[in-house]
Design an enzyme around this catalytic site. Structure first.
Site, short mmCIF file in Angstrom:
data_model
loop_
_atom_site.label_atom_id
_atom_site.label_comp_id
_atom_site.label_asym_id
_atom_site.label_seq_id
_atom_site.Cartn_x
_atom_site.Cartn_y
_atom_site.Cartn_z
N ALA B 50 0.83 -1.21 0.00
CA ALA B 50 0.00 0.00 0.00
C ALA B 50 0.86 1.26 0.00
O ALA B 50 0.63 2.19 -0.78
CB ALA B 50 -0.91 -0.01 1.22
N CYS B 202 -1.99 -4.12 12.19
CA CYS B 202 -3.41 -4.07 12.54
C CYS B 202 -3.69 -4.73 13.90
O CYS B 202 -4.17 -5.86 13.98
CB CYS B 202 -4.28 -4.73 11.47
N ASP B 341 4.34 -0.21 7.49
CA ASP B 341 4.52 -1.09 8.64
C ASP B 341 5.98 -1.23 9.09
O ASP B 341 6.24 -1.56 10.24
CB ASP B 341 3.98 -2.49 8.31
N LYS B 349 0.31 0.34 12.65
CA LYS B 349 0.75 -0.41 11.48
C LYS B 349 -0.52 -0.79 10.74
O LYS B 349 -0.94 -1.95 10.73
CB LYS B 349 1.58 -1.62 11.87
N THR B 350 -1.15 0.22 10.15
CA THR B 350 -2.43 0.00 9.49
C THR B 350 -2.45 0.71 8.13
O THR B 350 -1.63 1.59 7.86
CB THR B 350 -3.60 0.57 10.33
N ALA B 351 -3.43 0.35 7.31
CA ALA B 351 -3.60 1.03 6.02
C ALA B 351 -3.96 2.50 6.25
O ALA B 351 -3.60 3.36 5.45
CB ALA B 351 -4.68 0.34 5.21
N CYS B 384 -8.81 2.08 13.45
CA CYS B 384 -9.20 0.68 13.60
C CYS B 384 -10.72 0.60 13.54
O CYS B 384 -11.39 1.00 14.50
CB CYS B 384 -8.71 0.14 14.94
#
Lengths: 112, 440
Positions: B50, B202, B341, B349-351, B384
């Site tokens: 991503a 995530c 990440d 550590k997410t989109a 989240c």
């Protein structure tokens, strides 16, 4: 401003993801309206408006009742005003869009 | 005719630069310094996830003369945020698979190999085929490494069999995890969900898996025969206190056994036994009918073993990329940035973190190319969509300091809502795809 931009691209992305459904919907609307115009003339007929709106209202009610289940949820989880606002927006929005099909179909059925 | 003549008289470079400025404005970047616009710098991006693809698209729009290279062998793009829905039977696996080629900008040089060695002192990356790729500027976006090997006896090929589940490894593993969870949701038994002590991609995923499995138990009739447990290697289950309490209360409502400072250290897949190591070093073994394994995570070996990794502090053990948490610029090598990440930054550590940090990295990289100091700062935004059951979720957005930072102020991040479920189920993937194209 950032929220507006995000919302815009969210809708663009959603439309791109569902381009085939949207394309078929538009094609169907064009064909149905072309058929009714060629047969009876005029894009909108006042005598068909009332039944069109009645069918549209019925569709909105059915969608209002069905969308939570269709989306994998249920009315039991709708505890927030935003949920109801979104549900009404979706049901009414889809119903208004479907008028592009309903009106020519009503005209073809009623012969007006 | 005269306007055509005028057009043809425009200096091609000026025309391209004007176009680049317009594209940069569309991409949400500020004014681009002329020195950067005209630069033919060699920019290398390692990783076509991503972050990597999104950065490549933004740079391709902003810097028309730059020589941009992306290094990653993977042809298939995984939509990682959708794996929890695959692993709980809500989505088909095909819904999380795309082709990287669909999003790769045409003027980017795509080397279909993997970065193997970073030599930042020589400004070069060596790939796993031995190819040497030199750079003027480097963006490391190579993601995380799942360290399943840290769990003795763990075999990712056995996921889906003998009650072994793990959402993380791949879309295939997520689909097989659903096989295991579906059977458990009918048969019941002893179900164990784990959370390791390392930073993970995530951090909400282990919790979503737990909550959605509870829902599947209710739906499929296994609830009365099931005893669920959550073993966290940390002092809690979620980093924000209010949500930690909410989740523990939800677990208590379902009579779940919750243990802290218990790390999964071994598994006997055939015998269905899991061994946990406690804080004091003592171990105990328990039987299970379903075990959801969340692997310890760390930076990819190529980063971990390079001069780019943290050498001290709590990020050193995982070899995470040593970047400044505000500018995302490397702490030792100013021509190196990190995104996604792999970054050794707190939380996130997410989109969603990628979405918000990519413009920061691009803007700061452009500043450095122009010989200026990087000034854009990242607040650590992460998000989240916590799926609390099928049909309801909470849209939690927060920063480095744990402050709630909702994008839309009218959304209450502490309320479970169908709205948030629709966002997760219907809207976030289309938004993610726009992010890959550099639009969001």
């Amino acid at each position: 401003m950032e929220g507006l931009s995000l919302g815009f691209y969210m809708m663009v992305g959603y439309a791109q993801t569902h381009w085939l459904v949207i394309a078929l919907f538009i094609l169907g609307a064009i064909l149905l309206n072309a058929a009714s115009v060629m047969k009876f003339g005029g894009l909108v007929k006042q005598s068909a408006l009332k039944p069109t709106l009645m069918v549209g209202l019925a569709i909105a009610v059915v969608l209002f009742l069905a969308i939570p289940t269709l989306s994998g949820s249920s009315f039991a989880f709708m505890a927030y005003w935003l949920d109801w606002a979104l549900l009404i927006f979706m049901a009414v929005g889809y119903a208004i869009a479907l008028l592009l099909w309903v009106h020519p179909i009503v005209r073809l059925v009623k012969g007006v | 005719m005269s306007s055509l003549s005028a057009l043809s008289g425009i200096n091609r470079r000026k025309f391209l630069l004007g176009g680049a400025a317009a594209m940069a404005a569309v991409a949400g970047l500020g004014a681009i310094p002329a020195r950067a616009e005209q630069s033919n710098a060699k920019i290398v991006i390692t990783g076509a996830g991503a972050a990597g693809i999104s950065i490549a698209n933004r740079l391709a729009k902003a810097l028309p003369n730059a020589n941009i290279t992306i290094i990653d062998r993977r042809e298939t793009h995984y939509y990682w945020p959708g794996l929890t829905l695959v692993a709980t039977g809500a989505w088909a696996k095909s819904k999380v698979l795309d082709r990287n080629a669909s999003f790769m900008p045409s003027r980017v040089n795509w080397i279909k190999e993997m970065a193997d060695v970073y030599e930042p002192d020589n400004k070069r990356v060596i790939t796993d085929t031995g190819r040497v790729v030199e750079y003027d500027f480097l963006v490391v976006a190579s993601g995380v490494e799942y360290n399943y090997d840290a769990i003795e006896g763990m075999d990712v090929n056995a996921i889906g069999q003998n009650g072994l589940a793990s959402v993380y490894n791949s879309p295939d593993a997520a689909a097989k995890t659903w096989d295991a969870i579906r059977k458990y949701s009918v048969d019941g038994g002893n179900g164990i969900f784990t959370l390791p002590s390392t930073p993970i991609r995530c951090a909400g995923a282990p919790l979503k898996m737990t909550l959605l499995t509870l829902d599947r138990l209710q739906q499929n009739g296994g609830a009365d025969k099931a005893q669920m447990s959550f073993y966290s290697a940390l002092n809690g289950v979620f980093g924000l206190p209010w949500y930690n309490d909410f989740l523990l209360n939800r677990f208590a409502e379902h009579d779940m056994d919750v243990k802290f400072r218990h790390e999964l250290s071994a598994v006997d897949i055939g015998a269905r036994k899991a061994t946990f190591t406690q804080e004091d070093g003592n171990q105990f073994t328990t039987e299970y009918d379903l075990l959801h394994v969340v692997p310890p995570m760390r930076a990819p070996r190529s980063v971990r073993e390079s001069n780019l990794a943290w050498t001290e502090g709590n990020m050193a053990a995982g070899g995470w990329l040593a970047v400044d948490r505000d500018t995302l610029q490397h702490l030792t090598y100013p021509e190196v940035f990190g995104c996604g990440d792999v970054n050794g930054t707190p939380r996130g550590k997410t989109a969603a973190t990628v979405k918000m940090s990519v413009p920061i990295v691009v803007q700061n990289l452009i500043s450095v190319i122009a010989g200026e100091e990087p000034e854009a700062t990242f607040d650590g935004y992460t998000s989240c969509p916590l799926l609390t059951r099928f049909g309801a979720a909470m849209l939690i957005e927060f920063d480095y300091d744990g402050n709630l930072t909702p994008t839309y102020s009218f959304i209450d991040p502490k309320k479970e809502s169908w709205f948030a479920w629709i966002m997760k189920d219907q809207m976030l993937k289309p938004t993610y795809l726009q992010m890959l194209k550099g639009n969001v």
